[in-house]
Scaffold this motif. Structure first.
Motif, mmCIF file in Angstrom:
data_model
loop_
_atom_site.group_PDB
_atom_site.id
_atom_site.type_symbol
_atom_site.label_atom_id
_atom_site.label_comp_id
_atom_site.label_asym_id
_atom_site.label_seq_id
_atom_site.Cartn_x
_atom_site.Cartn_y
_atom_site.Cartn_z
ATOM 1 N N LEU A 1 -5.824 7.349 9.003
ATOM 2 C CA LEU A 1 -5.936 7.464 7.548
ATOM 3 C C LEU A 1 -6.515 8.796 7.101
ATOM 4 C CD1 LEU A 1 -7.028 3.861 6.540
ATOM 5 C CD2 LEU A 1 -4.844 4.983 6.080
ATOM 6 N N GLU B 1 -2.324 7.054 -6.371
ATOM 7 C CA GLU B 1 -3.582 7.080 -5.623
ATOM 8 C C GLU B 1 -4.664 7.869 -6.340
ATOM 9 O OE1 GLU B 1 -5.058 8.766 -1.295
ATOM 10 O OE2 GLU B 1 -3.138 7.709 -1.414
ATOM 11 N N LEU C 1 -4.488 -2.426 -4.118
ATOM 12 C CA LEU C 1 -3.550 -1.873 -3.138
ATOM 13 C C LEU C 1 -2.280 -1.371 -3.816
ATOM 14 C CD1 LEU C 1 -3.826 -4.415 -0.165
ATOM 15 C CD2 LEU C 1 -5.047 -2.250 -0.498
ATOM 16 N N SER D 1 -1.735 11.414 5.602
ATOM 17 C CA SER D 1 -0.982 10.628 4.623
ATOM 18 C C SER D 1 0.493 11.024 4.709
ATOM 19 C CB SER D 1 -1.505 10.867 3.201
ATOM 20 O OG SER D 1 -1.385 12.243 2.853
ATOM 21 N N LEU E 1 2.196 2.654 2.773
ATOM 22 C CA LEU E 1 1.992 3.446 3.987
ATOM 23 C C LEU E 1 3.079 3.106 5.004
ATOM 24 C CD1 LEU E 1 -1.890 3.194 4.408
ATOM 25 C CD2 LEU E 1 -0.567 5.197 3.715
ATOM 26 N N VAL F 1 0.835 -1.215 0.000
ATOM 27 C CA VAL F 1 0.000 0.000 0.000
ATOM 28 C C VAL F 1 0.868 1.264 0.000
ATOM 29 C CG1 VAL F 1 -1.972 1.151 1.084
ATOM 30 C CG2 VAL F 1 -1.701 -1.304 1.326
ATOM 31 N N LYS G 1 -7.777 1.183 1.976
ATOM 32 C CA LYS G 1 -6.672 1.395 2.907
ATOM 33 C C LYS G 1 -7.036 0.905 4.303
ATOM 34 C CE LYS G 1 -4.170 5.386 0.997
ATOM 35 N NZ LYS G 1 -3.787 6.797 1.286
#
Length: 320
Positions: A107, A200, A193, A110, A57, A55, A214
């Motif tokens: 979330l 995005e 993902l 970011s 993150l 993802v 997410k």
């Protein structure tokens, strides 16, 4: 990058599982126990890899998910007298619920902000553990009694303190999570993902709900990490606040980067490499961190995308 055929990908992963199973019969006692610990912590790294590698993150709060499983299972056994399966389920539930709450809040941010927010939540979780020392043991932690670490299957009782049972339990957990991870990343959801990681805004324009995807990834990632923590408490019999520290959130990041982010077997390779480098170097000198640092620098220079990530890029493009 050429995608592996389903049969080839599954054959590779099943081969790794069979190899780990075979090693249980030939490894010396010390390495037998060490590999069991590595497999449990590799599950922690796999949970982290799902969010970071696929993802994109970067979280510095995954220690709280691991610790949620650790304390959820450990305290259920120590204070409530629950059985091993019930305690493990409690650990999973604690991790999943915490991941859901943290995901909904974190979330909203970011990038660097997400990293900082997750680190702050992890620190709060760590301080709560210290504050509730009467229940959690505070800095000293708690030892799970050996008498409570018994898995009852019908008329059969398996003591998790037995090295063979512990190894096989760790292998079962590792195998399940590895295959589940492989299924996820090869599914349409896994491709979404990756699309979110790569672009995005374009993924959003295609009609995908970015937040929901997410959030689901955070929950799955947190639950896998909690499974690792719950297994650690039940198999190794210790529950401690050290596992909730920010430092313990950095370790799975390091393991994933060493093995190769966004590779299904990378977390195992990274955890295995790191543990054995530290173990071997510490046997020769007290300045083992210097040797570890040099080894990491060389690895980054020659394998910039991690061991499996670089191998996939240069030679074996079909690796999942």
């Amino acid at each position: 990058m050429k995608e592996a055929s389903p049969s080839k990908a599954y054959a590779l992963h099943l081969g790794v599982i069979v190899l780990l199973f075979a090693l249980s019969f030939v490894l010396p006692e010390y390495h037998h126990g060490l590999l069991a610990r590595i497999m449990v912590l590799a599950v922690f790294a796999m949970g982290y890899n799902l969010l970071f590698g696929y993802v994109g993150l970067l979280s510095l709060g995954h220690a709280m998910f691991f610790s949620a499983g650790l304390y959820g299972a450990g305290l259920a056994v120590i204070h409530l007298g629950w059985s091993v399966p019930a305690a493990f389920a409690a650990g999973l539930a604690c991790g999943a619920l915490l991941a859901l709450v943290i995901g909904v809040l974190a979330l909203r941010t970011s990038g660097v902000a997400f990293m900082i927010v997750t680190m702050m939540f992890a620190q709060v979780f760590y301080l709560i553990i210290l504050y509730l020392a009467a229940w959690t043991g505070g800095d000293q932690g708690l030892v799970v009694p050996q008498s409570a670490r018994v898995l009852v299957l019908g008329d059969t009782s398996l003591g998790l303190t037995n090295p063979t049972v512990r190894y096989m339990s760790a292998l079962v957990l590792f195998s399940i999570v590895l295959l589940v991870t492989l299924v996820i990343v090869r599914s349409s959801y896994g491709r979404v993902l990756v699309a979110i990681r790569e672009n995005e805004e374009r993924t959003k324009m295609l009609g995908y709900d970015i937040f929901s995807n997410k959030l689901a990834a955070v929950v799955v990632s947190g639950t896998i990490c909690a499974a690792s923590g719950a297994a650690y408490a039940l198999l190794f019999g210790y529950v401690g606040s050290t596992f909730a520290s920010v430092q313990y959130s950095i370790l799975p990041l390091l393991w994933v980067l060493l093995g190769g982010a966004a590779t299904t077997l990378g977390p195992l390779i990274g955890t295995l490499f790191m543990y054995y480098v530290v173990d071997i170097a510490s046997g020769y000198t007290s300045a083992y961190l210097l040797i570890v640092g040099i080894a990491l620098i060389l690895l980054v220079l020659f394998f910039p995308k991690g061991v499996l990530g670089t191998i996939r890029q240069r030679w074996l493009g079909w690796l999942p």
